[in-house]
Design a protein around this motif. Structure first.
Motif, short mmCIF file in Angstrom:
data_model
loop_
_atom_site.label_atom_id
_atom_site.label_comp_id
_atom_site.label_asym_id
_atom_site.label_seq_id
_atom_site.Cartn_x
_atom_site.Cartn_y
_atom_site.Cartn_z
N SER A 125 0.78 -1.22 0.26
CA SER A 125 0.02 -0.05 0.03
C SER A 125 0.73 1.39 0.05
N SER A 126 1.99 1.09 0.23
CA SER A 126 2.90 2.37 0.49
C SER A 126 3.18 3.08 -1.06
N PRO A 127 3.00 4.29 -0.94
CA PRO A 127 3.07 5.05 -2.25
C PRO A 127 4.51 4.72 -2.99
N GLN A 128 5.42 4.72 -2.10
CA GLN A 128 6.78 4.52 -2.58
C GLN A 128 7.03 3.01 -3.26
N TYR A 129 6.46 2.12 -2.88
CA TYR A 129 6.48 0.92 -3.57
C TYR A 129 5.62 0.75 -4.59
N GLU A 258 19.08 0.77 -16.80
CA GLU A 258 18.56 2.06 -17.24
C GLU A 258 18.27 2.99 -15.99
N GLY A 259 18.54 2.47 -14.91
CA GLY A 259 18.47 3.24 -13.56
C GLY A 259 18.29 2.51 -12.34
N HIS A 260 18.11 3.09 -11.13
CA HIS A 260 18.11 2.48 -9.97
C HIS A 260 17.11 3.34 -9.13
N ALA A 261 16.44 2.66 -7.81
CA ALA A 261 15.71 3.42 -6.95
C ALA A 261 15.94 2.91 -5.73
N ALA A 262 16.08 3.78 -4.48
CA ALA A 262 16.48 3.33 -3.42
C ALA A 262 15.42 4.00 -2.51
N GLN A 267 12.79 8.03 2.42
CA GLN A 267 12.80 9.15 1.23
C GLN A 267 13.25 8.04 0.03
N LEU A 268 12.38 8.51 -1.12
CA LEU A 268 12.49 7.56 -2.34
C LEU A 268 13.82 8.49 -3.10
N HIS A 269 14.69 7.80 -3.48
CA HIS A 269 15.95 8.37 -4.30
C HIS A 269 15.78 7.69 -5.66
N LEU A 270 15.69 8.28 -6.79
CA LEU A 270 15.44 7.74 -8.03
C LEU A 270 16.17 8.17 -9.12
N THR A 271 17.05 7.41 -9.85
CA THR A 271 17.82 7.86 -11.12
C THR A 271 17.29 6.93 -12.33
N SER A 272 16.97 7.68 -13.47
CA SER A 272 16.42 6.80 -14.63
C SER A 272 16.87 7.55 -15.82
N LYS A 273 17.41 7.03 -16.72
CA LYS A 273 17.88 7.53 -18.11
C LYS A 273 16.61 7.73 -19.05
N PHE A 278 14.27 12.56 -13.28
CA PHE A 278 14.73 11.92 -11.87
C PHE A 278 16.01 11.60 -12.15
N ASP A 279 16.74 12.50 -11.79
CA ASP A 279 18.42 12.36 -11.86
C ASP A 279 19.23 12.28 -10.48
N GLY A 280 18.33 11.71 -9.45
CA GLY A 280 18.92 11.44 -8.23
C GLY A 280 19.62 12.43 -7.51
N THR A 281 19.23 13.71 -7.85
CA THR A 281 19.83 14.87 -7.00
C THR A 281 19.08 15.17 -5.89
N ALA A 282 17.83 14.71 -5.74
CA ALA A 282 16.81 15.24 -4.83
C ALA A 282 15.76 14.02 -4.63
N PRO A 283 15.15 13.84 -3.48
CA PRO A 283 14.18 12.74 -3.31
C PRO A 283 13.05 12.93 -3.98
N VAL A 284 12.27 11.87 -4.45
CA VAL A 284 10.96 12.18 -5.09
C VAL A 284 9.80 12.68 -4.21
N ARG A 285 9.42 13.71 -4.73
CA ARG A 285 8.33 14.36 -3.93
C ARG A 285 7.10 13.51 -3.82
N SER A 286 6.27 13.56 -2.70
CA SER A 286 5.28 12.69 -2.57
C SER A 286 3.96 13.09 -3.73
N SER A 287 4.05 14.20 -4.03
CA SER A 287 3.18 14.59 -5.37
C SER A 287 3.43 13.92 -6.48
N GLU A 288 4.75 13.20 -6.65
CA GLU A 288 4.95 12.62 -7.96
C GLU A 288 4.76 11.34 -7.90
#
Length: 340
Positions: A125-129, A258-262, A267-273, A278-288
């Motif tokens: 149910s978690s928005p991150q997962y 092509e990327g990774h998520a942690a 906080q969700l950190h994401l990098t995806s080509k 999403f370049d990993g410079t800032a955590p993913v916002r809840s609104s996203e």
């Protein structure tokens, strides 16, 4: 108003479910049964329900539209068998069974009965997962090469399961007795992230694990462990779980071509080509991210009152028990075990 019944109330999650039930006005607990009369009396009083000494009263009561099985795992098969025969919708706390064989038998009974079923895999149910699952489905991370889950807390360090002779209704010591629980810390906590990993990656080919008694606070019961999985899609998985950790700062990591998520400190950190925003410079916002879903238990209650919600199938629950059983076998034998 849907009337419910507790069929066993010995699980450590029972108080949380009771609190959820008290906040709703569309369901009500009518009856409570447990092999220990003091347990059922305590929960019934808290819920304004009736404690019954004969389980048949609940199973024969046509006004009861759903049951909640929070018993010791060793009672699941007999209780589900009776509930399935009575065509009762049911929430059965995880793990579904003591091992692969009985979990699969339980799932078949539930499917044959054609009733609403749910188990306690709330991590989905978690928005991150949910957001990560969407990224995988969209191939935004490319080909997944590895995935890691960790679910640890300080249960053994804090004595959460210690015997409470003066408070038997809140005594969770049975969870450290493998003859009644089927699993220790590794299976108890690990099954939540195992569910998420299989939900994302699909079926498992083979597994092994290292499982240990840790602090040895609970004799004969594992308190910590680490598993290794090979998924049928080729991805490598690792799974950590235990009651011997002060915190769980990094519960999830997934890496692809092509990327990774942690998830780090919630906080969700994401990098995806494929998603340059999403370049990993800032955590993913809840609104996203994807919207959060209610707790797995709340989803069961929602299903009972007619809402269309995602539930975990009995077959899925049994498969998680099967994979976990294989990891325990791998730990005992020191070998890789094929998942049947």
């Amino acid at each position: 108003m849907i009337e419910l019944a507790f069929v066993g109330c010995g699980h450590i999650h029972t108080p949380g479910f009771v609190n959820m039930l008290k906040k709703r006005n569309d369901v009500k607990v009518k009856s409570v049964w447990d092999p220990m009369p003091e347990r059922s009396a305590f929960r019934a009083k808290d819920l304004g329900a009736t404690a019954v000494t004969d389980l048949k009263e609940i199973l024969k009561d046509s006004s009861i539209g759903g049951i909640i099985v929070c018993s010791e795992t060793s009672h699941h098969q007999e209780l589900v068998t009776a509930a399935a025969k009575a065509k009762k919708n049911m929430f059965v706390e995880k793990p579904l069974g003591m091992g692969a064989k009985d979990a699969q038998a339980i799932a078949k009974l539930i499917e044959k009965a054609g009733v609403i079923f749910q188990t306690g895999y709330f991590t989905r149910s978690s928005p991150q997962y949910r957001f990560i699952k969407k990224l995988i489905d969209e191939k935004a991370l490319g080909q997944i090469t590895r995935i890691r889950g960790s679910n640890c807390h300080s249960g053994a360090l804090g004595g959460w399961f210690d015997a409470k002779p003066k408070d038997p209704a809140n005594d969770w010591l049975w969870m450290t007795d493998l003859a009644r629980s089927g699993v220790g810390a590794f299976g108890d906590l690990g099954t939540h992230l195992l569910d998420v990993m299989i939900w994302m990656m699909g079926d498992v080919d083979k597994v092994t694990a290292q499982i240990d008694n840790g602090t040895a606070r609970y004799k004969g019961c594992d308190e910590t462990g680490e598993g290794l999985l090979r998924f049928k899609n080729g991805a490598i998985g690792t799974l950590a779980a235990g009651w011997d950790d002060l915190a769980n700062p990094m519960p999830f990591l997934i890496s692809g071509t092509e990327g990774h998520a942690a998830i780090i400190n919630n906080q969700l950190h994401l990098t995806s080509k494929k998603k340059p925003e999403f370049d990993g410079t800032a955590p993913v916002r809840s609104s996203e991210m994807e919207a959060s879903l209610p707790h797995a238990f709340e989803l069961y209650l929602d299903a009972l009152v007619g809402k269309k919600v995602p539930l975990v199938s009995a077959k899925e629950a049994a498969y998680r028990s099967t994979v976990m059983d294989a990891m325990y076998e791998g730990a005992r034998t020191g070998q890789w075990v094929k998942v049947k």
